[in-house]
Design a protein around this motif. Sequence first.
Motif, short mmCIF file in Angstrom:
data_model
loop_
_atom_site.label_atom_id
_atom_site.label_comp_id
_atom_site.label_asym_id
_atom_site.label_seq_id
_atom_site.Cartn_x
_atom_site.Cartn_y
_atom_site.Cartn_z
N GLU A 78 -23.17 49.44 25.12
CA GLU A 78 -21.74 49.28 24.78
C GLU A 78 -21.56 48.31 23.61
O GLU A 78 -20.43 48.06 23.17
CB GLU A 78 -20.94 48.77 25.98
N GLY A 79 -22.63 47.74 23.12
CA GLY A 79 -22.53 46.82 21.99
C GLY A 79 -22.30 45.38 22.36
O GLY A 79 -22.12 44.53 21.48
N LEU A 80 -22.30 45.05 23.65
CA LEU A 80 -22.10 43.67 24.07
C LEU A 80 -23.43 42.93 24.09
O LEU A 80 -24.47 43.49 24.45
CB LEU A 80 -21.46 43.62 25.46
N ILE A 81 -23.40 41.67 23.71
CA ILE A 81 -24.61 40.86 23.74
C ILE A 81 -25.01 40.63 25.19
O ILE A 81 -24.21 40.20 26.00
CB ILE A 81 -24.37 39.51 23.02
N VAL A 82 -26.26 40.93 25.50
CA VAL A 82 -26.74 40.82 26.87
C VAL A 82 -27.60 39.59 27.09
O VAL A 82 -27.93 39.25 28.21
CB VAL A 82 -27.51 42.07 27.31
N ASP A 83 -27.98 38.92 26.01
CA ASP A 83 -28.84 37.76 26.13
C ASP A 83 -28.37 36.73 25.11
O ASP A 83 -28.48 36.95 23.90
CB ASP A 83 -30.29 38.16 25.86
N ALA A 84 -27.85 35.63 25.59
CA ALA A 84 -27.30 34.59 24.71
C ALA A 84 -28.35 33.58 24.29
O ALA A 84 -28.02 32.57 23.69
CB ALA A 84 -26.15 33.89 25.41
N VAL A 85 -29.60 33.85 24.61
CA VAL A 85 -30.67 32.91 24.29
C VAL A 85 -31.69 33.55 23.36
O VAL A 85 -32.03 33.01 22.32
CB VAL A 85 -31.36 32.40 25.57
N HIS A 86 -32.18 34.73 23.72
CA HIS A 86 -33.26 35.35 22.96
C HIS A 86 -32.70 36.30 21.91
O HIS A 86 -31.76 37.04 22.17
CB HIS A 86 -34.18 36.13 23.90
N LEU A 87 -33.33 36.30 20.76
CA LEU A 87 -32.92 37.17 19.67
C LEU A 87 -33.38 38.60 19.91
O LEU A 87 -34.29 38.84 20.68
CB LEU A 87 -33.52 36.67 18.36
N GLY A 88 -32.77 39.51 19.19
CA GLY A 88 -33.25 40.88 19.13
C GLY A 88 -34.25 41.02 17.99
O GLY A 88 -34.59 40.05 17.31
N VAL A 89 -34.71 42.25 17.76
CA VAL A 89 -35.71 42.49 16.72
C VAL A 89 -35.22 42.01 15.36
O VAL A 89 -35.94 41.33 14.63
CB VAL A 89 -36.08 43.99 16.66
N LYS A 90 -33.97 42.34 15.00
CA LYS A 90 -33.43 41.93 13.71
C LYS A 90 -33.40 40.41 13.58
O LYS A 90 -33.64 39.86 12.50
CB LYS A 90 -32.02 42.49 13.51
N GLY A 91 -33.11 39.72 14.65
CA GLY A 91 -33.07 38.26 14.62
C GLY A 91 -34.44 37.65 14.39
O GLY A 91 -34.60 36.71 13.61
N TYR A 92 -35.45 38.19 15.09
CA TYR A 92 -36.80 37.67 14.90
C TYR A 92 -37.33 37.96 13.50
O TYR A 92 -38.05 37.16 12.91
CB TYR A 92 -37.75 38.19 15.97
N VAL A 93 -36.95 39.12 12.94
CA VAL A 93 -37.34 39.43 11.56
C VAL A 93 -36.69 38.43 10.61
O VAL A 93 -37.34 37.90 9.70
CB VAL A 93 -36.95 40.88 11.19
N ALA A 94 -35.41 38.13 10.82
CA ALA A 94 -34.70 37.17 9.96
C ALA A 94 -35.35 35.80 10.06
O ALA A 94 -35.56 35.12 9.04
CB ALA A 94 -33.23 37.09 10.36
N GLU A 95 -35.69 35.38 11.27
CA GLU A 95 -36.32 34.08 11.46
C GLU A 95 -37.70 34.03 10.79
O GLU A 95 -38.07 33.04 10.15
CB GLU A 95 -36.45 33.78 12.94
#
Length: 143
Positions: free
Chosen positions: A113-130
């Motif tokens: 549904e597009g809602l964030i399910v984890d307010a701690v761990h990043l998704g793939v795009k986040g880890y790539v950015a980091e």
Amino acid sequence: FSLATSYSDIVINLGANDVYSQNSVYYVDTMIQSIKDATDGKTRVFVMTEYLCPTDGYELSTKGTNIAQKRAQQFAYFEMQTAMFAGREDEGVYLVNSYAAINSATHWQRNSEGLIVDAVHLGVKGYVAETRVLEAYLYEVFS
């Protein structure tokens, strides 16, 4: 990794599940000192920062997370990290501001549904950015 110099390099990636405590910052500093002692100071240590949430907060699919409180904890934790580790490059200690790459809600894990399910761990795009931040930082330091 190691470079042609006689230095070794270590990355300490602070976990996203850290309790944001002042003690944890001191523990990392103690760990750095033990690394330096064991290597006669010939080790560069890179401390990756804790994540910060998107500027507009979270739209979680689950309840029970106090977003304002979590955000305040994260900012306070980063302030402690900065006070402890920033400006120590001459000692071979580098604070890598990896949190700066996490500037979009698209970097967090979402459900169908597009809602964030984890307010701690990043998704793939986040880890790539980091990872890109770390790569750029290391290139700048070792260029």
